[in-house]
Scaffold this motif. Structure first.
Motif, short mmCIF file in Angstrom:
data_model
loop_
_atom_site.label_atom_id
_atom_site.label_comp_id
_atom_site.label_asym_id
_atom_site.label_seq_id
_atom_site.Cartn_x
_atom_site.Cartn_y
_atom_site.Cartn_z
N ILE A 176 5.86 41.66 26.31
CA ILE A 176 4.52 41.08 26.44
C ILE A 176 4.50 39.79 27.27
O ILE A 176 3.52 39.50 27.94
N HIS A 216 2.81 39.38 30.63
CA HIS A 216 1.38 39.66 30.59
C HIS A 216 0.57 38.47 30.07
O HIS A 216 -0.66 38.45 30.19
N SER A 259 -2.76 40.96 25.36
CA SER A 259 -1.41 40.60 24.91
C SER A 259 -1.46 39.51 23.85
O SER A 259 -0.73 39.57 22.85
#
Length: 189
Positions: A17, A20, A29
């Motif tokens: 994640i 992002h 996210s």
């Protein structure tokens, strides 16, 4: 064993994640991390019992989450606990490269979180010390174009906060050139 699998799962999630958190889909996210926050905290707690390197990697990757969600203090607390635990665990033994990378990233994240809220000359000096150690680790490892560039950007921010224009100009040029070579749209924008 269950704790280690839990830690591995959430470390992998956070690492996946992390890029992002600075992109167009950041909100999705961030929301995902919000939903798993209790599990993330539990994984960080468990990492203190022996998987400190994994905890450092996770805590460093959560820097933007803590910053954007305005829970910088929690991030600072986790990073400090993990860095202290690494020092205690290490003792006088040499540090492996993976642990040094994790330490460099954690120092970088800690300097980023404290530098954004630093007030007073003592805290600013401590933040600069963290940034310099992080930058030195990555330069020594030959990763100046990776996390070292981020450390340089934080040094630039630090110089700017002290209104040291000569140092700021030099840091900005160095930082820009490194991020341009990385083709990093977030930091070159």
């Amino acid at each position: 064993r269950v704790r280690e699998r839990h830690l591995d799962y959430f470390l992998n999630l956070v690492l996946k994640i992390d890029p992002h958190l600075r992109a167009k889909d950041a909100r999705l996210s961030l929301d995902r991390l919000d939903r798993d926050l209790d599990n993330l905290r539990l994984a960080l707690e468990w990492s203190l019992s022996g998987s400190i390197e994994k905890g450092l990697r996770m805590a460093a990757a959560l820097m933007w989450f803590w910053h954007v969600r305005n829970v910088r203090t929690e991030g600072v607390e986790w990073l400090n606990k993990l860095l202290e635990a690494q020092e205690t665990q290490r003792g006088s033994h040499p540090v492996e490269q993976a642990s040094r990378v994790a330490r460099g990233k954690a120092l970088n994240a800690l300097s980023g979180l404290t530098g954004r809220t630093a007030r007073g000359s003592d805290l600013l000096r401590e933040t600069k010390k963290l940034r310099e150690e992080s930058k030195a680790i990555f330069q020594e490892l030959g990763d100046e174009l990776g996390q070292g560039a981020t450390a340089i950007s934080y040094q630039r921010d630090f110089a700017l906060s002290l209104y040291n224009l000569a140092e700021t100009e030099q840091e900005c040029l160095e930082c820009r050139n490194l991020f341009l070579s990385l083709s990093d749209p977030f930091y070159t924008a």
